[in-house]
Design a protein around this motif. Structure first.
Motif, PDB file in Angstrom:
ATOM      1  N   ARG A  18      -4.186  -3.945   1.508  1.00  0.00           N
ATOM      2  CA  ARG A  18      -3.756  -3.415   0.334  1.00  0.00           C
ATOM      3  C   ARG A  18      -4.561  -2.694  -0.195  1.00  0.00           C
ATOM      4  NH1 ARG A  18      -1.232  -8.884  -2.592  1.00  0.00           N
ATOM      5  NH2 ARG A  18       0.287  -9.414  -0.915  1.00  0.00           N
ATOM      6  N   GLU A  19      -6.054  -2.656  -0.037  1.00  0.00           N
ATOM      7  CA  GLU A  19      -6.989  -1.866  -0.844  1.00  0.00           C
ATOM      8  C   GLU A  19      -7.306  -0.601   0.157  1.00  0.00           C
ATOM      9  OE1 GLU A  19      -9.012  -4.962   1.628  1.00  0.00           O
ATOM     10  OE2 GLU A  19      -7.634  -4.790   0.350  1.00  0.00           O
ATOM     11  N   SER A  20      -6.746  -0.539   1.253  1.00  0.00           N
ATOM     12  CA  SER A  20      -7.069   0.674   2.152  1.00  0.00           C
ATOM     13  C   SER A  20      -6.780   2.234   1.413  1.00  0.00           C
ATOM     14  CB  SER A  20      -6.447   0.656   3.456  1.00  0.00           C
ATOM     15  OG  SER A  20      -6.777   1.598   4.459  1.00  0.00           O
ATOM     16  N   ASN A  72      -1.711 -12.274   2.660  1.00  0.00           N
ATOM     17  CA  ASN A  72      -2.217 -12.503   1.651  1.00  0.00           C
ATOM     18  C   ASN A  72      -1.323 -13.612   1.037  1.00  0.00           C
ATOM     19  OD1 ASN A  72      -2.542  -9.220   1.674  1.00  0.00           O
ATOM     20  ND2 ASN A  72      -4.287 -10.205   0.619  1.00  0.00           N
ATOM     21  N   ASN A 114       0.677  -1.155   0.130  1.00  0.00           N
ATOM     22  CA  ASN A 114      -0.096   0.015   0.063  1.00  0.00           C
ATOM     23  C   ASN A 114       0.803   1.141   0.285  1.00  0.00           C
ATOM     24  OD1 ASN A 114      -1.652   2.231   1.064  1.00  0.00           O
ATOM     25  ND2 ASN A 114      -3.149   0.799   1.794  1.00  0.00           N
TER      26      ASN A 114
END
Length: 378
Positions: free
Chosen positions: A233-235, A178, A72
């Protein structure tokens, strides 16, 4: 009348910001365990929140590796800036100068964040044969540590030399592991609690400290170690540091940990509404007032930085769909007034106005100051 005052403020602040007194750079001698080199300390200091950097700039020995270990981008930025913020409490920027890490190499980091095995005895993540492991094996043995960041802090001696005066180490711990399901290769994830990340991180920090003490040049050097919890990761908000320890120069073990209570919160979000309703309301009212007069803007995304559950800084991004510079100037004037009206003066507020062409305007007001800095990009 109000727009005219704001426009005058924009011009005066931009002009004032363009004419700092840089003074004269200071020439010094930098001593390491291997050599003595001529170096320069820049005279001009941006603010008390930043360290001056010794020149010529020396890239860190693990430079760039974080881009492949922490996924990220927001985490990457906060991992570094947050570690500097922690260092301020122990290495006064009036007396210390910043340098990227010169002792922990890329090879060392890659070994440390790897799984422990016969081939990698330095690995600090749990051992696991990933070629034969089952999904349950992966879940029970996640990789906790993803990166080790090093910062060096140099201090000046009486004979116009600088030498290493302190080190800060940041350990990036995963909140989500992950992995690929071993038989079909499907992506899977395993959440890691703060409690488990803290337990593993503190044990790994002790190992890192002992390894640093085995480096001759670091004998007698104070070390600050801090634990950072990554976001998924998508934060759209970064993770945060949650624990730190200061180790004096003659110590080789960590005797005390301190809790760091800081976090980033997205606005608007359910979390922001439930836990920080007053700040949520400010952002929503700010958004509503924009919508009244400018229908062509896309939205408002806010990130609040909290320390001990008190808002310290609000960063707001406003994407727009404008087509002319005059329209952008008018919009920036209006947003500046709204920012002053909706956010109390003790909070630092940053507003970034962007379009498909890039950055259009910046508005910043530091906490405790009455007037904002406004810059419109040309």
């Amino acid at each position: 009348m109000r727009q005219g005052v704001i426009m005058l403020l924009i011009v005066s602040l931009v002009l004032a910001a363009c004419t700092p007194d840089f003074g004269k750079d200071e020439e010094i001698v930098q001593e390491t365990d291997k050599s003595t080199e001529q170096a320069i300390i820049p005279k001009y200091k941006i603010s008390d929140e930043y360290y001056r950097t010794i020149l010529p700039f020396k890239p860190g020995k693990a430079r760039g590796l974080v881009n492949y270990t922490v996924y990220n981008r927001l985490d990457i930025n906060e991992l570094e800036t947050g570690l500097m913020r922690i260092a301020l409490e122990h290495f006064d920027p009036e007396d210390y100068f910043f340098q990227e890490g010169q002792y922990v190499t890329s090879k060392m980091v890659e070994e440390w964040i790897g799984r422990q095995s016969e081939k990698n005895v330095e690995g600090m993540n749990p051992p696991l044969n990933e070629k034969t492991a089952t999904t349950e094996d992966f879940r029970k043995n996640p990789k906790y540590l993803s990166h080790v960041l090093e910062h060096n802090y140099l201090k000046k001696t009486n004979d116009n030399k600088v030498e290493l005066g302190g080190i800060a180490i940041g350990l990036a711990m995963k909140s989500v592991y992950n992995f690929n399901e071993p038989t079909m290769g499907y992506p899977r994830e395993e959440p890691i609690s703060l409690q488990e990340a803290e337990k593993q991180g503190k044990a790994m920090a002790q190992q890192v400290l002992q390894r640093l003490r085995n480096i001759k040049a670091l004998d007698g050097v104070p070390i600050v170690i801090a634990l950072f919890l990554e976001k998924p990761r998508e934060s759209v908000v970064p993770g945060n540091y949650f624990a730190k320890a200061y180790v004096s120069g003659n110590a080789s073990s960590i005797s005390k940990w301190e809790t760091i209570n800081e976090r980033y919160v997205l606005f608007p979000s359910q979390e922001g509404k439930d836990q920080y309703y007053d700040d949520y309301t400010r952002v929503m009212n700010f958004k509503s007032d924009i919508e009244q007069y400018f229908p062509n803007y896309v939205g408002v995304i806010g990130r609040g930085y909290y320390v001990d559950d008190q808002l310290q800084e609000m960063t707001i991004e406003i994407p727009i769909q404008f087509y002319g510079k005059a329209e952008i100037i008018g919009f920036t004037e209006y947003i500046t007034g709204l920012m002053m009206d909706h956010f109390p003066p003790y909070i630092t507020v940053n507003v970034y106005i962007t379009s498909i062409d890039g950055q259009e305007a910046l508005i910043r007001r530091n906490g405790g100051e009455e007037k904002p800095f406004v810059h419109i990009y040309r």
